[in-house]
Design an enzyme around this catalytic site. Structure first.
Site, PDB file in Angstrom:
ATOM      1  N   ARG A  74       3.983  13.467   5.084  1.00 37.40           N
ATOM      2  CA  ARG A  74       4.695  13.759   6.679  1.00 37.40           C
ATOM      3  C   ARG A  74       5.665  15.233   6.420  1.00 37.40           C
ATOM      4  O   ARG A  74       6.031  15.380   5.318  1.00 37.40           O
ATOM      5  CB  ARG A  74       5.344  12.684   6.813  1.00 37.40           C
ATOM      6  CG  ARG A  74       4.545  11.516   7.416  1.00 37.40           C
ATOM      7  CD  ARG A  74       5.369  10.284   7.951  1.00 37.40           C
ATOM      8  NE  ARG A  74       5.523   9.240   6.986  1.00 37.40           N
ATOM      9  CZ  ARG A  74       6.068   8.031   7.322  1.00 37.40           C
ATOM     10  NH1 ARG A  74       6.363   7.920   8.448  1.00 37.40           N
ATOM     11  NH2 ARG A  74       6.025   7.169   6.468  1.00 37.40           N
ATOM     12  N   ILE A  88      -2.198 -15.876   8.219  1.00 36.09           N
ATOM     13  CA  ILE A  88      -0.851 -16.667   7.602  1.00 36.09           C
ATOM     14  C   ILE A  88      -0.400 -17.542   8.424  1.00 36.09           C
ATOM     15  O   ILE A  88      -0.085 -17.170   9.617  1.00 36.09           O
ATOM     16  CB  ILE A  88      -0.073 -15.486   6.814  1.00 36.09           C
ATOM     17  CG1 ILE A  88       0.841 -16.291   5.966  1.00 36.09           C
ATOM     18  CG2 ILE A  88       0.752 -14.787   7.780  1.00 36.09           C
ATOM     19  CD1 ILE A  88       1.534 -15.463   4.772  1.00 36.09           C
ATOM     20  N   ASP A  98      -1.796  -9.478   2.964  1.00 45.97           N
ATOM     21  CA  ASP A  98      -2.339  -8.470   3.563  1.00 45.97           C
ATOM     22  C   ASP A  98      -2.468  -9.110   5.203  1.00 45.97           C
ATOM     23  O   ASP A  98      -2.961 -10.054   5.053  1.00 45.97           O
ATOM     24  CB  ASP A  98      -3.583  -7.959   3.122  1.00 45.97           C
ATOM     25  CG  ASP A  98      -4.124  -6.879   3.468  1.00 45.97           C
ATOM     26  OD1 ASP A  98      -4.303  -6.581   4.766  1.00 45.97           O
ATOM     27  OD2 ASP A  98      -4.512  -5.976   2.553  1.00 45.97           O
ATOM     28  N   PHE A 127       0.675  -1.204   0.097  1.00 52.90           N
ATOM     29  CA  PHE A 127       0.047   0.026  -0.076  1.00 52.90           C
ATOM     30  C   PHE A 127       0.795   1.317  -0.126  1.00 52.90           C
ATOM     31  O   PHE A 127       0.723   2.184  -0.703  1.00 52.90           O
ATOM     32  CB  PHE A 127      -0.818   0.098   1.108  1.00 52.90           C
ATOM     33  CG  PHE A 127      -1.923   1.360   1.274  1.00 52.90           C
ATOM     34  CD1 PHE A 127      -2.420   1.754   0.323  1.00 52.90           C
ATOM     35  CD2 PHE A 127      -1.701   1.962   2.646  1.00 52.90           C
ATOM     36  CE1 PHE A 127      -2.954   3.131   0.289  1.00 52.90           C
ATOM     37  CE2 PHE A 127      -2.622   3.027   2.648  1.00 52.90           C
ATOM     38  CZ  PHE A 127      -3.058   3.616   1.620  1.00 52.90           C
ATOM     39  N   THR A 128       1.670   1.286   1.014  1.00 52.42           N
ATOM     40  CA  THR A 128       2.658   2.409   0.999  1.00 52.42           C
ATOM     41  C   THR A 128       4.254   2.057   0.657  1.00 52.42           C
ATOM     42  O   THR A 128       5.041   2.826   0.853  1.00 52.42           O
ATOM     43  CB  THR A 128       2.523   3.251   2.180  1.00 52.42           C
ATOM     44  OG1 THR A 128       2.491   2.416   3.331  1.00 52.42           O
ATOM     45  CG2 THR A 128       1.394   4.175   2.335  1.00 52.42           C
ATOM     46  N   TYR A 162      -6.110   5.547  13.124  1.00 46.56           N
ATOM     47  CA  TYR A 162      -4.552   5.111  13.505  1.00 46.56           C
ATOM     48  C   TYR A 162      -4.293   5.292  15.121  1.00 46.56           C
ATOM     49  O   TYR A 162      -3.998   4.152  15.388  1.00 46.56           O
ATOM     50  CB  TYR A 162      -3.846   6.306  13.066  1.00 46.56           C
ATOM     51  CG  TYR A 162      -2.489   5.860  12.926  1.00 46.56           C
ATOM     52  CD1 TYR A 162      -1.514   4.833  12.087  1.00 46.56           C
ATOM     53  CD2 TYR A 162      -1.433   6.757  13.812  1.00 46.56           C
ATOM     54  CE1 TYR A 162      -0.499   4.826  12.097  1.00 46.56           C
ATOM     55  CE2 TYR A 162      -0.212   6.453  14.011  1.00 46.56           C
ATOM     56  CZ  TYR A 162       0.306   5.479  13.203  1.00 46.56           C
ATOM     57  OH  TYR A 162       1.708   5.259  13.442  1.00 46.56           O
TER      58      TYR A 162
HETATM   59  P1  NAD Z   1       5.115   3.190   5.870  1.00 52.46           P
HETATM   60  O1  NAD Z   1       3.869   3.324   5.356  1.00 52.46           O
HETATM   61  O2  NAD Z   1       6.519   3.540   5.009  1.00 52.46           O
HETATM   62  O3  NAD Z   1       5.402   1.554   6.016  1.00 52.46           O
HETATM   63  C1  NAD Z   1       4.142   0.667   6.297  1.00 52.46           C
HETATM   64  C2  NAD Z   1       4.460  -0.576   5.559  1.00 52.46           C
HETATM   65  O4  NAD Z   1       3.261  -1.483   5.975  1.00 52.46           O
HETATM   66  C3  NAD Z   1       4.358  -0.391   3.974  1.00 52.46           C
HETATM   67  O5  NAD Z   1       5.239  -1.248   3.204  1.00 52.46           O
HETATM   68  C4  NAD Z   1       2.908  -0.810   3.744  1.00 52.46           C
HETATM   69  O6  NAD Z   1       2.884  -1.121   2.445  1.00 52.46           O
HETATM   70  C5  NAD Z   1       2.643  -1.964   4.558  1.00 52.46           C
HETATM   71  N1  NAD Z   1       1.295  -2.232   4.886  1.00 52.46           N
HETATM   72  C6  NAD Z   1       0.385  -1.264   5.235  1.00 52.46           C
HETATM   73  N2  NAD Z   1      -0.984  -2.005   5.553  1.00 52.46           N
HETATM   74  C7  NAD Z   1      -0.474  -3.335   5.473  1.00 52.46           C
HETATM   75  C8  NAD Z   1      -1.488  -4.278   5.300  1.00 52.46           C
HETATM   76  N3  NAD Z   1      -2.834  -4.375   5.625  1.00 52.46           N
HETATM   77  N4  NAD Z   1      -0.911  -5.651   5.357  1.00 52.46           N
HETATM   78  C9  NAD Z   1       0.414  -5.659   4.862  1.00 52.46           C
HETATM   79  N5  NAD Z   1       1.252  -4.534   4.626  1.00 52.46           N
HETATM   80  C10 NAD Z   1       0.605  -3.400   5.133  1.00 52.46           C
HETATM   81  O7  NAD Z   1       5.378   3.563   7.313  1.00 52.46           O
HETATM   82  P2  NAD Z   1       6.686   3.408   8.482  1.00 52.46           P
HETATM   83  O8  NAD Z   1       6.980   4.827   8.710  1.00 52.46           O
HETATM   84  O9  NAD Z   1       7.744   2.813   7.898  1.00 52.46           O
HETATM   85  O10 NAD Z   1       6.074   2.967   9.694  1.00 52.46           O
HETATM   86  C11 NAD Z   1       6.021   1.541  10.184  1.00 52.46           C
HETATM   87  C12 NAD Z   1       5.670   1.267  11.281  1.00 52.46           C
HETATM   88  O11 NAD Z   1       5.916   2.158  12.347  1.00 52.46           O
HETATM   89  C13 NAD Z   1       3.855   1.289  11.320  1.00 52.46           C
HETATM   90  O12 NAD Z   1       3.243   0.615  11.899  1.00 52.46           O
HETATM   91  C14 NAD Z   1       3.751   2.722  11.939  1.00 52.46           C
HETATM   92  O13 NAD Z   1       2.505   2.856  12.526  1.00 52.46           O
HETATM   93  C15 NAD Z   1       5.046   2.963  12.934  1.00 52.46           C
HETATM   94  N6  NAD Z   1       5.379   4.377  13.311  1.00 52.46           N
HETATM   95  C16 NAD Z   1       5.970   5.156  12.350  1.00 52.46           C
HETATM   96  C17 NAD Z   1       6.501   6.367  12.753  1.00 52.46           C
HETATM   97  C18 NAD Z   1       7.200   7.169  11.814  1.00 52.46           C
HETATM   98  O14 NAD Z   1       7.427   8.329  12.342  1.00 52.46           O
HETATM   99  N7  NAD Z   1       7.782   6.810  10.639  1.00 52.46           N
HETATM  100  C19 NAD Z   1       6.025   6.770  14.058  1.00 52.46           C
HETATM  101  C20 NAD Z   1       5.067   6.030  14.768  1.00 52.46           C
HETATM  102  C21 NAD Z   1       5.112   4.822  14.518  1.00 52.46           C
HETATM  103  N1  UDP Z   2       2.821  19.645   8.822  1.00 51.44           N
HETATM  104  C1  UDP Z   2       3.169  20.981   8.239  1.00 51.44           C
HETATM  105  N2  UDP Z   2       3.154  20.804   6.885  1.00 51.44           N
HETATM  106  C2  UDP Z   2       3.319  19.880   6.310  1.00 51.44           C
HETATM  107  C3  UDP Z   2       3.052  18.377   6.779  1.00 51.44           C
HETATM  108  C4  UDP Z   2       2.806  18.433   8.135  1.00 51.44           C
HETATM  109  O1  UDP Z   2       2.880  21.904   8.810  1.00 51.44           O
HETATM  110  O2  UDP Z   2       3.515  19.799   4.932  1.00 51.44           O
HETATM  111  C5  UDP Z   2       2.712  19.799  10.424  1.00 51.44           C
HETATM  112  C6  UDP Z   2       1.462  18.914  10.996  1.00 51.44           C
HETATM  113  O3  UDP Z   2       0.454  19.830  10.780  1.00 51.44           O
HETATM  114  C7  UDP Z   2       2.073  18.486  12.388  1.00 51.44           C
HETATM  115  C8  UDP Z   2       3.555  18.318  12.181  1.00 51.44           C
HETATM  116  O4  UDP Z   2       3.801  18.924  10.835  1.00 51.44           O
HETATM  117  O5  UDP Z   2       1.816  19.491  13.169  1.00 51.44           O
HETATM  118  C9  UDP Z   2       3.822  16.757  11.946  1.00 51.44           C
HETATM  119  O6  UDP Z   2       3.135  16.308  10.882  1.00 51.44           O
HETATM  120  P1  UDP Z   2       3.292  14.863  10.266  1.00 51.44           P
HETATM  121  O7  UDP Z   2       2.095  14.504   9.275  1.00 51.44           O
HETATM  122  O8  UDP Z   2       4.675  14.671   9.785  1.00 51.44           O
HETATM  123  O9  UDP Z   2       3.106  13.806  11.520  1.00 51.44           O
HETATM  124  P2  UDP Z   2       2.273  13.858  12.928  1.00 51.44           P
HETATM  125  O10 UDP Z   2       1.371  14.607  13.044  1.00 51.44           O
HETATM  126  O11 UDP Z   2       1.573  12.363  12.715  1.00 51.44           O
HETATM  127  O12 UDP Z   2       3.282  13.836  14.039  1.00 51.44           O
END
Ligand code: NAD
Ligand code: UDP
Length: 313
Positions: free
Chosen positions: A185, A62, A57, A35-36, A144
């Site tokens: 983000r 699985i 998924d 998906f992402t 979320y």
């Molecule tokens: P990302 O979106 O890059 O990665 C998520 C991955 O999960 C992707 O490869 C996507 O295709 C896969 N995916 C989504 N739904 C799925 C499903 N139903 N079945 C199988 N695969 C699925 O995000 P990320 O930043 O790498 O985040 C990874 C994990 O860390 C997530 O669980 C996220 O909630 C958590 N997390 C990330 C952050 C951050 O700042 N990046 C912060 C807090 C928590």
């Molecule tokens: N934000 C922003 N401009 C952007 C994207 C995000 O000002 O183009 C702000 C958003 O409102 C939030 C912070 O940056 O206050 C972090 O956003 P992000 O989506 O990265 O993560 P999260 O809100 O989940 O911490």
């Protein structure tokens, strides 16, 4: 050598985890519905005989023989997780249930990627693991936030009820190479806009804060948590030292040398005003703290997007 399943392994954080665990000599199964996630994140690993890729998924069960499960599957950017909020709830809840069922059946240790979003718009600052949070259950971020809260609940209940070997981490804002250019983000949005000399859009007045952790530091913390003993968490993993969104915008402009202007858009609903991790527990239990200064990490992320944008021209 262990057999390790990484759900969401083709995503931003998951792909670095695949790399790291392969480099340590383990067998890695990367499971993703793309998906992402992107194949380009893991293509360089596919010739390794210890690497397997499964398109699947997590909302569907699985059965795999593994020793450890990193349950990372879930879109992390608000833009992506709000695209299909019902699916986001399913991914978090059904995904955790299915992976916990697997862990129980094959006796694997399971680590759940939770989030600082379980604290919602926090009234305690910085956030400690003991804070139970301030989450709106009916807003656009709830799919979320509440999804992750239920995932934590399921982890604890499988642990108490069935003795499953669990670990819970609460990840704070993490950034680095392999974020998607259209991810939504803040770090990727600002860098891509700056490199294209387009305006950086700040929601609200930009005084809201976040603390940004470089992905290599985070991965080190995740692996340490998985391999820790007598500690199930939850544990905060993030880089203490909040900065305002405006400060981040200025830093990105300075480091890219961009002429972009900063523009403002209305605040996003339920956008947390302050976020900063207290990582005392991670320091004590895991001996972990991030080492990458924000300017260095942002510099490396800029270099990644520069290359990406030049290749797509
Ligand atoms: P990302 O979106 O890059 O990665 C998520 C991955 O999960 C992707 O490869 C996507 O295709 C896969 N995916 C989504 N739904 C799925 C499903 N139903 N079945 C199988 N695969 C699925 O995000 P990320 O930043 O790498 O985040 C990874 C994990 O860390 C997530 O669980 C996220 O909630 C958590 N997390 C990330 C952050 C951050 O700042 N990046 C912060 C807090 C928590
Ligand atoms: N934000 C922003 N401009 C952007 C994207 C995000 O000002 O183009 C702000 C958003 O409102 C939030 C912070 O940056 O206050 C972090 O956003 P992000 O989506 O990265 O993560 P999260 O809100 O989940 O911490």
């Amino acid at each position: 050598m262990k057999k390790i399943l990484i759900t969401g392994g083709a995503g931003f954080i998951g792909s670095f985890l695949c790399e790291r665990l392969l480099a340590e000599g383990n067998e890695v199964i990367c499971l993703d519905n793309f998906f992402t996630g992107r194949k380009t994140n893991i293509n360089h690993l596919r010739d390794n005989p210890r690497f397997d890729l499964i398109r699947h998924d997590v909302v569907e069960p699985i059965l795999l023989e593994v020793d450890q499960i990193y349950n990372m599957a879930c879109p992390a950017s608000p833009v992506h997780y709000q695209h299909n909020p019902v699916k986001t709830v399913k991914t978090n809840v059904m995904g955790a249930l299915n992976m916990l069922g697997l862990a129980k059946r094959v006796g694997a240790r399971i680590l759940q990627a939770s989030t600082s979003e379980v604290y919602g718009d926090p009234q305690v600052h910085p956030q400690t693991e003991g804070y139970v949070g301030h989450v709106n259950p009916i807003g656009p971020r709830s799919c979320y936030d509440e999804g992750k809260r239920v995932a934590e609940t399921l982890m604890m209940d499988y642990h108490r009820q069935n003795g499953v070997d669990i670990k819970i981490i609460r990840i704070f804002n993490t950034y680095g190479p392999r974020m998607l250019a259209d991810d939504g983000r803040v770090v990727s949005n600002f860098i891509v806009a700056a490199l294209k000399n387009e305006p950086l859009t700040v929601y609200s007045d930009g005084s809201q804060t976040r603390a940004f952790c470089y992905v290599d530091d985070l991965v080190e913390g995740i692996v340490r948590m998985m391999n820790s003993e007598n500690f199930i968490g939850p544990v905060n993993l993030g880089r203490p030292g909040e900065m305002t969104v405006m400060d981040l915008a200025r830093m990105v402009l300075e480091l890219t040398g961009s002429k972009s202007k900063i523009t403002h858009l209305p605040a996003r609903q339920d956008d947390p005003l302050q976020r900063d991790p207290d990582i005392s527990l991670a320091k004590e239990k895991l001996g972990w703290q991030p080492t990458t200064p924000v300017r260095d990490g942002i510099g490396r992320t800029i270099a990644f997007f520069e290359k990406l944008l030049s290749e797509s021209r």
